[in-house]
Design a protein around this motif. Sequence first.
Motif, short mmCIF file in Angstrom:
data_model
loop_
_atom_site.label_atom_id
_atom_site.label_comp_id
_atom_site.label_asym_id
_atom_site.label_seq_id
_atom_site.Cartn_x
_atom_site.Cartn_y
_atom_site.Cartn_z
N SER A 54 15.56 0.35 33.20
CA SER A 54 16.66 1.29 33.02
C SER A 54 16.21 2.58 32.34
O SER A 54 16.86 3.62 32.48
CB SER A 54 17.80 0.65 32.23
N LEU A 55 15.11 2.54 31.61
CA LEU A 55 14.60 3.74 30.95
C LEU A 55 13.76 4.62 31.87
O LEU A 55 13.46 5.75 31.52
CB LEU A 55 13.75 3.37 29.74
N TRP A 63 14.76 8.33 25.53
CA TRP A 63 13.47 7.74 25.15
C TRP A 63 13.28 7.76 23.63
O TRP A 63 12.77 6.80 23.05
CB TRP A 63 12.32 8.47 25.85
N ILE A 64 13.69 8.84 22.99
CA ILE A 64 13.58 8.92 21.53
C ILE A 64 14.48 7.87 20.88
O ILE A 64 14.05 7.15 19.97
CB ILE A 64 13.93 10.33 21.03
N ALA A 67 12.92 4.52 21.27
CA ALA A 67 11.78 4.34 20.35
C ALA A 67 12.27 4.02 18.94
O ALA A 67 11.71 3.15 18.26
CB ALA A 67 10.91 5.59 20.36
N VAL A 68 13.32 4.71 18.51
CA VAL A 68 13.89 4.43 17.18
C VAL A 68 14.45 3.01 17.15
O VAL A 68 14.27 2.26 16.18
CB VAL A 68 14.97 5.47 16.82
N ALA A 69 15.12 2.61 18.22
CA ALA A 69 15.68 1.26 18.28
C ALA A 69 14.58 0.21 18.22
O ALA A 69 14.73 -0.81 17.54
CB ALA A 69 16.52 1.09 19.54
N VAL A 70 13.48 0.45 18.91
CA VAL A 70 12.36 -0.50 18.86
C VAL A 70 11.79 -0.58 17.45
O VAL A 70 11.47 -1.66 16.95
CB VAL A 70 11.26 -0.11 19.88
N ALA A 71 11.66 0.57 16.79
CA ALA A 71 11.14 0.58 15.43
C ALA A 71 12.06 -0.18 14.48
O ALA A 71 11.59 -0.98 13.66
CB ALA A 71 10.96 2.02 14.95
N ALA A 91 23.48 9.63 19.96
CA ALA A 91 24.65 10.50 19.78
C ALA A 91 24.26 11.77 19.04
O ALA A 91 24.71 12.87 19.39
CB ALA A 91 25.75 9.75 19.02
N GLY A 92 23.42 11.64 18.03
CA GLY A 92 22.98 12.82 17.29
C GLY A 92 22.17 13.77 18.16
O GLY A 92 22.38 14.98 18.14
N LEU A 93 21.26 13.21 18.93
CA LEU A 93 20.46 14.06 19.82
C LEU A 93 21.32 14.68 20.92
O LEU A 93 21.10 15.84 21.31
CB LEU A 93 19.32 13.25 20.43
#
Length: 98
Positions: A54-55, A63-64, A67-71, A91-93
Motif C-alpha cells: 500500500s505504500l 512515507w515519513i 517511518a515514524v510509526a515504525v520507529a 495530519a501534521g505534514l
Amino acid sequence: MTGAHWGVIGILALAAFGIRFLGLIAGSRISGSRFAWVLDEIPGLIVISLVAASLAEQSFQTWIAAAVAVAVAALTNHVIATMIAGAVVYAGLAAIWL
C-alpha cells in the motif's frame, strides 16, 4: 437449476474442502518440523506485505509518517501509540503541505 449448476456447485464445494484439508495436513506436518517457526511469523509477514504494497505509490508525507510509526512501534511495542503517532505525523505534514 440445471444439472450443470449443481455440478459446478459440487466441484466448487469439493475444491474448497480439498484446499482446507490439504492446508490442515500441510500445517500439521510443518508444525512438527524444523520450519515450525515460519507458522509463528506468518501473521506479521502478511501485515508487513500489505503495508509495503500500500505504500508503494504513496506521497512523501505518507512515507515519513510510516517511518515514524515504525520507529514508535520498535521503541514502544504498543499498537495504539503506533497508530496515533503515524496519524498525528501524517495530519501534521498534510496541514503543512497544503
